[in-house]
Motif scaffolding. Structure first.
Motif, PDB file in Angstrom:
ATOM      1  N   GLY A 119      46.787  34.728  59.158  1.00 37.68           N
ATOM      2  CA  GLY A 119      48.249  34.629  59.211  1.00 37.68           C
ATOM      3  C   GLY A 119      48.916  35.846  58.603  1.00 37.68           C
ATOM      4  O   GLY A 119      48.339  36.936  58.578  1.00 37.68           O
ATOM      5  N   TRP A 120      50.154  35.659  58.093  1.00 38.35           N
ATOM      6  CA  TRP A 120      50.860  36.776  57.463  1.00 38.35           C
ATOM      7  C   TRP A 120      50.148  37.096  56.148  1.00 38.35           C
ATOM      8  O   TRP A 120      49.996  36.213  55.296  1.00 38.35           O
ATOM      9  N   ALA A 121      49.745  38.329  55.976  1.00 37.70           N
ATOM     10  CA  ALA A 121      48.902  38.652  54.819  1.00 37.70           C
ATOM     11  C   ALA A 121      48.748  40.159  54.666  1.00 37.70           C
ATOM     12  O   ALA A 121      49.199  40.937  55.518  1.00 37.70           O
ATOM     13  N   LEU A 122      48.097  40.544  53.559  1.00 34.88           N
ATOM     14  CA  LEU A 122      47.686  41.937  53.363  1.00 34.88           C
ATOM     15  C   LEU A 122      46.216  41.947  52.982  1.00 34.88           C
ATOM     16  O   LEU A 122      45.749  41.038  52.292  1.00 34.88           O
ATOM     17  N   HIS A 123      45.506  42.976  53.444  1.00 36.43           N
ATOM     18  CA  HIS A 123      44.106  43.149  53.078  1.00 36.43           C
ATOM     19  C   HIS A 123      44.045  44.209  51.974  1.00 36.43           C
ATOM     20  O   HIS A 123      44.525  45.324  52.149  1.00 36.43           O
ATOM     21  N   LEU A 124      43.475  43.816  50.821  1.00 31.74           N
ATOM     22  CA  LEU A 124      43.459  44.712  49.656  1.00 31.74           C
ATOM     23  C   LEU A 124      42.042  45.120  49.291  1.00 31.74           C
ATOM     24  O   LEU A 124      41.107  44.312  49.412  1.00 31.74           O
ATOM     25  N   ASN A 125      41.895  46.368  48.846  1.00 37.21           N
ATOM     26  CA  ASN A 125      40.632  46.800  48.261  1.00 37.21           C
ATOM     27  C   ASN A 125      40.943  47.548  46.962  1.00 37.21           C
ATOM     28  O   ASN A 125      41.958  48.225  46.863  1.00 37.21           O
ATOM     29  N   PHE A 126      40.064  47.377  45.983  1.00 33.23           N
ATOM     30  CA  PHE A 126      40.314  47.933  44.652  1.00 33.23           C
ATOM     31  C   PHE A 126      39.277  48.992  44.310  1.00 33.23           C
ATOM     32  O   PHE A 126      38.335  49.229  45.065  1.00 33.23           O
ATOM     33  N   GLY A 127      39.439  49.595  43.132  1.00 35.84           N
ATOM     34  CA  GLY A 127      38.509  50.620  42.673  1.00 35.84           C
ATOM     35  C   GLY A 127      37.099  50.062  42.560  1.00 35.84           C
ATOM     36  O   GLY A 127      36.899  48.846  42.571  1.00 35.84           O
ATOM     37  N   PRO A 128      36.094  50.963  42.442  1.00 38.96           N
ATOM     38  CA  PRO A 128      34.712  50.494  42.362  1.00 38.96           C
ATOM     39  C   PRO A 128      34.503  49.566  41.170  1.00 38.96           C
ATOM     40  O   PRO A 128      34.899  49.887  40.055  1.00 38.96           O
ATOM     41  N   TYR A 129      33.881  48.441  41.416  1.00 40.01           N
ATOM     42  CA  TYR A 129      33.592  47.440  40.382  1.00 40.01           C
ATOM     43  C   TYR A 129      34.863  46.945  39.680  1.00 40.01           C
ATOM     44  O   TYR A 129      34.837  46.579  38.516  1.00 40.01           O
ATOM     45  N   GLN A 130      35.979  46.931  40.423  1.00 40.01           N
ATOM     46  CA  GLN A 130      37.197  46.278  39.934  1.00 40.01           C
ATOM     47  C   GLN A 130      37.448  45.072  40.831  1.00 40.01           C
ATOM     48  O   GLN A 130      37.390  45.185  42.057  1.00 40.01           O
ATOM     49  N   VAL A 190      54.169  33.959  47.866  1.00 34.79           N
ATOM     50  CA  VAL A 190      52.742  34.291  47.770  1.00 34.79           C
ATOM     51  C   VAL A 190      51.953  32.986  47.713  1.00 34.79           C
ATOM     52  O   VAL A 190      52.089  32.202  46.784  1.00 34.79           O
ATOM     53  N   LEU A 191      51.117  32.758  48.755  1.00 31.07           N
ATOM     54  CA  LEU A 191      50.298  31.547  48.745  1.00 31.07           C
ATOM     55  C   LEU A 191      49.154  31.694  47.759  1.00 31.07           C
ATOM     56  O   LEU A 191      48.899  30.828  46.941  1.00 31.07           O
ATOM     57  N   GLN A 192      48.446  32.808  47.859  1.00 27.70           N
ATOM     58  CA  GLN A 192      47.229  32.963  47.053  1.00 27.70           C
ATOM     59  C   GLN A 192      46.650  34.358  47.272  1.00 27.70           C
ATOM     60  O   GLN A 192      46.712  34.894  48.377  1.00 27.70           O
ATOM     61  N   MET A 193      46.080  34.944  46.216  1.00 25.41           N
ATOM     62  CA  MET A 193      45.200  36.095  46.399  1.00 25.41           C
ATOM     63  C   MET A 193      43.824  35.506  46.620  1.00 25.41           C
ATOM     64  O   MET A 193      43.151  35.072  45.688  1.00 25.41           O
ATOM     65  N   ASP A 194      43.419  35.416  47.890  1.00 22.75           N
ATOM     66  CA  ASP A 194      42.092  34.895  48.220  1.00 22.75           C
ATOM     67  C   ASP A 194      41.289  36.115  48.660  1.00 22.75           C
ATOM     68  O   ASP A 194      41.311  36.504  49.826  1.00 22.75           O
ATOM     69  N   ASN A 195      40.620  36.733  47.708  1.00 26.71           N
ATOM     70  CA  ASN A 195      39.943  38.025  47.920  1.00 26.71           C
ATOM     71  C   ASN A 195      39.243  38.100  49.267  1.00 26.71           C
ATOM     72  O   ASN A 195      38.462  37.212  49.564  1.00 26.71           O
ATOM     73  N   PRO A 196      39.482  39.136  50.060  1.00 27.98           N
ATOM     74  CA  PRO A 196      40.319  40.310  49.812  1.00 27.98           C
ATOM     75  C   PRO A 196      41.737  40.210  50.395  1.00 27.98           C
ATOM     76  O   PRO A 196      42.436  41.208  50.453  1.00 27.98           O
ATOM     77  N   TYR A 197      42.140  38.990  50.831  1.00 30.88           N
ATOM     78  CA  TYR A 197      43.449  38.861  51.488  1.00 30.88           C
ATOM     79  C   TYR A 197      44.502  38.301  50.525  1.00 30.88           C
ATOM     80  O   TYR A 197      44.268  37.291  49.859  1.00 30.88           O
ATOM     81  N   LEU A 198      45.655  38.930  50.497  1.00 30.17           N
ATOM     82  CA  LEU A 198      46.815  38.385  49.806  1.00 30.17           C
ATOM     83  C   LEU A 198      47.566  37.570  50.865  1.00 30.17           C
ATOM     84  O   LEU A 198      48.187  38.135  51.772  1.00 30.17           O
ATOM     85  N   LEU A 199      47.455  36.238  50.761  1.00 32.16           N
ATOM     86  CA  LEU A 199      47.983  35.348  51.804  1.00 32.16           C
ATOM     87  C   LEU A 199      49.447  35.030  51.530  1.00 32.16           C
ATOM     88  O   LEU A 199      49.809  34.616  50.422  1.00 32.16           O
ATOM     89  N   LEU A 200      50.296  35.224  52.555  1.00 31.90           N
ATOM     90  CA  LEU A 200      51.740  35.016  52.396  1.00 31.90           C
ATOM     91  C   LEU A 200      52.181  33.735  53.106  1.00 31.90           C
ATOM     92  O   LEU A 200      51.555  33.296  54.076  1.00 31.90           O
ATOM     93  N   ASN A 201      53.282  33.176  52.611  1.00 35.78           N
ATOM     94  CA  ASN A 201      53.826  31.927  53.138  1.00 35.78           C
ATOM     95  C   ASN A 201      54.821  32.243  54.256  1.00 35.78           C
ATOM     96  O   ASN A 201      56.000  32.501  54.011  1.00 35.78           O
ATOM     97  N   ARG A 202      54.312  32.217  55.466  1.00 34.68           N
ATOM     98  CA  ARG A 202      55.129  32.553  56.635  1.00 34.68           C
ATOM     99  C   ARG A 202      56.393  31.684  56.728  1.00 34.68           C
ATOM    100  O   ARG A 202      57.489  32.182  56.995  1.00 34.68           O
ATOM    101  N   GLY A 203      56.214  30.373  56.458  1.00 32.57           N
ATOM    102  CA  GLY A 203      57.340  29.437  56.553  1.00 32.57           C
ATOM    103  C   GLY A 203      58.466  29.804  55.594  1.00 32.57           C
ATOM    104  O   GLY A 203      59.648  29.724  55.954  1.00 32.57           O
ATOM    105  N   ALA A 204      58.104  30.221  54.384  1.00 28.23           N
ATOM    106  CA  ALA A 204      59.126  30.567  53.387  1.00 28.23           C
ATOM    107  C   ALA A 204      59.878  31.835  53.805  1.00 28.23           C
ATOM    108  O   ALA A 204      61.102  31.915  53.667  1.00 28.23           O
TER     109      ALA A 204
END
Ligand SMILES: [Zn+2]
Length: 564
Positions: free
Chosen positions: A460-471, A370-384
């Motif tokens: 890059g390799w990642a996930l797009h996240l969304n959370f509950g209202p005002y979370q 896991v590189l970083q949760m850089d809202n709203p993307y959870l950025l993954l380390n492709r090389g690893a």
């Protein structure tokens, strides 16, 4: 007179009467286009505080003399500064202009992921940076994969139109104005000195050097009561910094004679005021200091537009105003108002996630998955992942399942029924992989469209996240913006100029409509990836001689006459 000659005579007469709704870049109508952005300015602020606005040419320039849209929403789900300014400039979303975040990761020469900023460009160096500045890496719009309205204006006028960008933030100055600009200026964070990059020029223009050498920065420090410390962080959150930015824009307009183009074509300036974002992150949208900043900005705007009136004439200026994103209520304000706002730590899920990933795929290289949760993307380390022999599909799908499991495990912690309102645990409402976004494997819903518009190969390799209202995953104080939720997507949309019918307009519009509308009025090509709609409901109908003087007098708008 034969019919054909009489028709020609009528057409010639029409041609002589310059109509109120007429605009045309090739004839300097208007002389100057201004795109004004307030950073982190939510769509409810202007109506919420309108009773406090006393100036004629401040916020009331839009609310009383212009077209005021109450329902402007970004149609994407990565509501951050770089993406927002690129969207305003290009009239496209992230899937069109490519800018997903303020910073992301690119593989460096050592094969390791290195963070890059959305405007950093190491082919250039900073110009005007104070002596002793350690990192002189330059900047340009090279990551922005679409043209801007300013670029198209320059192209349409054979390079004659002069386009500039100004903001305390480099990304806000550069991505809104574009590639073909004559200059973009932003501030050194420590001192507030204005700087640029060798992409544009080798040294600051004399007027900019004079501004830096003047008492402006010291006066802003004095007015905001900040003697020492970061100009950007501390002075930057004050009303004095709003004036500091607008005063610099005035110096630019005067120094470069914008709006007095020798080739008689339209010039353009984009101005992004960072102050509301700096204060907003620290204290939130409901804090009295944010209201005060917005109300005090009224006088600063009045001074700026009155200056334009005296130098160029407001009848010769066309203005759009918007925000680059909204913002969430702080947890503190939510608690006080009985609304379950939740500011949780990103480590709450990224720490157990990394552990689970390393258990399943033992690391074969240095670094983490896991590189970083850089809202709203959870950025993954492709090389690893690649070193461990894991494909993109497996990495993203496995990570997605693990994140869902972790959120399923969050529970409300207190069992005390007498403790009053309980916090809801963090809720993951939506999660999509980069592969799903890239290949369009998304639901055919409004939410699916928001996600599709948020795709960029830079993520890059990642996930797009969304959370509950005002979370929101954040720092435990203050607040942030990034999500698909309405409060992050809602911004003002305001127009001023003789082409517009003053009034309040209800119904959903979007910031991408600015570039589409201005391109139409200026009779130039839209930016290369533009997707906006021309806001015909606010443009004077017919375009030719349809507006009487009494129409414009009744709403206080300037009248464009034939002689202008
Ligand atoms: Zn912003």
């Amino acid at each position: 007179m034969p019919l054909i000659k009489r028709l020609f005579a009528v057409f010639a007469l029409i041609g002589l009467c310059v109509p109120a709704g007429y605009a045309d870049a090739y004839d300097a109508k208007p002389r100057l286009v201004v795109i004004l952005v307030f950073d982190q300015f939510r769509g409810d602020y202007l109506d919420r505080y309108r009773a406090e606005f006393k100036s004629k040419n401040g916020w009331n320039l839009f609310l009383k003399q212009g077209a005021h849209f109450t329902d402007c929403y970004y149609d994407y789900a990565n509501l951050v500064t770089a993406a927002g300014h690129a969207t305003i400039g290009t009239g496209a979303y992230t899937d069109g202009h490519g800018i997903p975040l303020n910073e992301w990761y690119e593989a460096g020469p050592d094969g390791q992921p290195h963070q890059v900023s959305s405007v950093a460009d190491d082919r250039y160096v900073l110009v005007g940076a104070p002596a002793g500045t350690k990192d002189l890496t330059g900047a340009s719009a090279h990551w922005e994969m679409a043209t801007t309205l300013g670029d198209e204006l320059v192209l349409a006028t054979g390079g004659q139109a002069r386009v500039y960008g100004v903001s305390m933030k480099d990304r806000a100055a550069i991505l809104t104005s574009g590639h073909a600009t004559k200059g973009a200026f932003w501030v050194d964070h420590n001192t507030g000195a204005w700087e640029t990059s060798t992409y544009w020029m080798k040294e600051l223009p004399a007027w900019a050097a004079e501004f830096n050498a003047s008492e402006h920065a010291a006066a802003a420090r004095k007015a905001s009561g900040v003697a020492k410390g970061s100009f950007y962080e501390l002075v930057g959150r004050s009303a004095a910094s709003v004036s500091y930015q607008l005063d610099f824009a005035e110096a630019l307009i005067t120094g470069e004679k914008l709006g007095q183009n020798p080739a008689n074509v339209t010039d353009m300036i984009t101005i992004s005021i960072s102050s509301t974002d700096i204060n907003g992150h620290a204290f939130g949208p409901d804090d009295p200091s944010q209201k005060e900043l917005i109300v005090q900005s009224d006088a600063a705007l009045d001074a700026f537009f009155t200056f334009l009136d005296k130098t160029i004439g407001l009848r010769n200026v066309m203005v759009a105003m918007t925000g680059d994103h909204g913002v969430a209520t702080t947890q503190k304000a939510g608690d006080a108002e009985g609304m379950p706002v939740l500011d949780f730590s990103p480590g709450d899920f990224t720490t157990p996630l990394e552990q689970k990933l390393e258990e399943k795929f033992p690391l074969k290289t240095k670094g983490k998955y896991v590189l970083q949760m850089d809202n709203p993307y959870l950025l993954l380390n492709r090389g690893a992942f690649e070193a461990a022999g894991v494909s993109e599909e497996e990495a993203e799908n496995t990570t997605k399942s693990m994140v869902e499991q972790i959120f399923d495990g969050f529970v409300s912690r207190t069992g005390d029924a007498t403790a009053g309102r309980q916090k809801e645990p963090p809720a993951l409402t939506n999660i999509y992989t980069t592969k799903q976004m890239r290949e369009g494997l998304l639901p055919q819903t409004q939410y699916g469209r928001l996600i599709a518009h948020s795709y960029s190969p830079y993520v890059g390799w990642a996930l797009h996240l969304n959370f509950g209202p005002y979370q929101f995953p954040w720092h435990g104080s203050g607040t942030t913006h990034f999500s698909a939720n309405s409060y992050d997507r809602h911004v003002p949309l305001e127009f001023f100029g003789t082409a517009f019918v003053p009034g309040t307009y209800h119904g959903v519009v979007a910031p991408v409509d600015i570039a589409a509308t201005f391109a139409s009025l200026l009779r130039i090509n839209r930016p290369s990836a533009a997707v906006g709609r021309v806001l015909t409901e606010a443009i004077r109908p017919g375009g030719v001689g349809t507006t009487s003087v009494s129409d414009t007098q009744s709403v206080g708008a300037p009248v464009m006459r034939g002689a202008n």
